[in-house]
Scaffold this active site. Structure first.
Site, mmCIF file in Angstrom:
data_model
loop_
_atom_site.group_PDB
_atom_site.id
_atom_site.type_symbol
_atom_site.label_atom_id
_atom_site.label_comp_id
_atom_site.label_asym_id
_atom_site.label_seq_id
_atom_site.Cartn_x
_atom_site.Cartn_y
_atom_site.Cartn_z
ATOM 1 N N CYS A 135 0.992 -1.212 0.034
ATOM 2 C CA CYS A 135 0.175 -0.122 0.284
ATOM 3 C C CYS A 135 0.908 1.288 -0.079
ATOM 4 C CB CYS A 135 -0.838 0.022 1.249
ATOM 5 S SG CYS A 135 -1.958 1.617 1.497
ATOM 6 N N CYS A 173 -1.469 -10.708 -7.259
ATOM 7 C CA CYS A 173 -2.043 -11.918 -6.371
ATOM 8 C C CYS A 173 -1.966 -11.257 -4.883
ATOM 9 C CB CYS A 173 -1.029 -12.883 -6.556
ATOM 10 S SG CYS A 173 -1.322 -14.559 -5.635
ATOM 11 N N CYS A 232 0.626 3.408 3.548
ATOM 12 C CA CYS A 232 0.840 2.888 4.739
ATOM 13 C C CYS A 232 1.874 2.091 4.713
ATOM 14 C CB CYS A 232 -0.291 2.470 5.737
ATOM 15 S SG CYS A 232 -0.872 0.896 5.135
HETATM 16 ZN ZN LIG Z 1 -2.619 0.929 3.461
#
Ligand SMILES: [Zn+2]
Length: 135
Positions: free
Chosen positions: A97, A122, A100
């Site tokens: 991500c 995946c 974060c």
């Molecule tokens: Zn995140």
């Protein structure tokens, strides 16, 4: 590497379940076929379970039969971050991500799935949270 959302290890442990923590923060991998979104067809948007960053759309989800939810592209390229991963003795590309830094899964390409991008993101179900489309 710095992220928009930074938390201490203790804060992540408090926010996440032990299973979520193991995948998102320790780059673990869910066992194949057991994730809650493996075969999900519901229309909606998949967000990061750690921070809520919108990552994938159900429109790019496809049946890869690999045992994990698979997408052929992220919602936008700037939602995710790519990191070269050689821990398994082969070169793989880890997907995190971008907001974060939590681990999501890996991306593979050139497998011949016949999707528009020929890529397979995946992703561990436990890294995601599906928000079904209204209606
Ligand atoms: Zn995140």
């Amino acid at each position: 590497m710095s992220y928009e959302i930074e938390k201490t290890d203790a804060e992540w442990r408090e926010q996440l379940t032990p299973a979520e923590y193991a995948v998102l923060r320790q780059a673990g991998t869910e066992r194949p076929g057991v994730g809650e979104y493996t075969d999900t067809k519901t229309e909606g948007v998949y967000s990061c379970r750690a921070c809520g960053n919108e990552l994938f759309s159900s429109e790019t989800k496809f049946d890869s039969h690999c045992g994990w939810p698979s997408y052929f592209s992220p919602l936008a390229e700037d939602r995710v971050q790519y990191i070269e991963d050689t821990t398994m003795g082969m070169r793989r590309v880890e997907v995190r991500c971008a907001k974060c830094g939590s681990h999501l899964g890996h991306v593979f390409e050139g497998e011949g799935y016949g999707t528009p991008t020929d890529q397979r993101y995946c992703i561990n179900s436990i890294s995601l949270k599906l928000r079904p489309a209204a209606g």
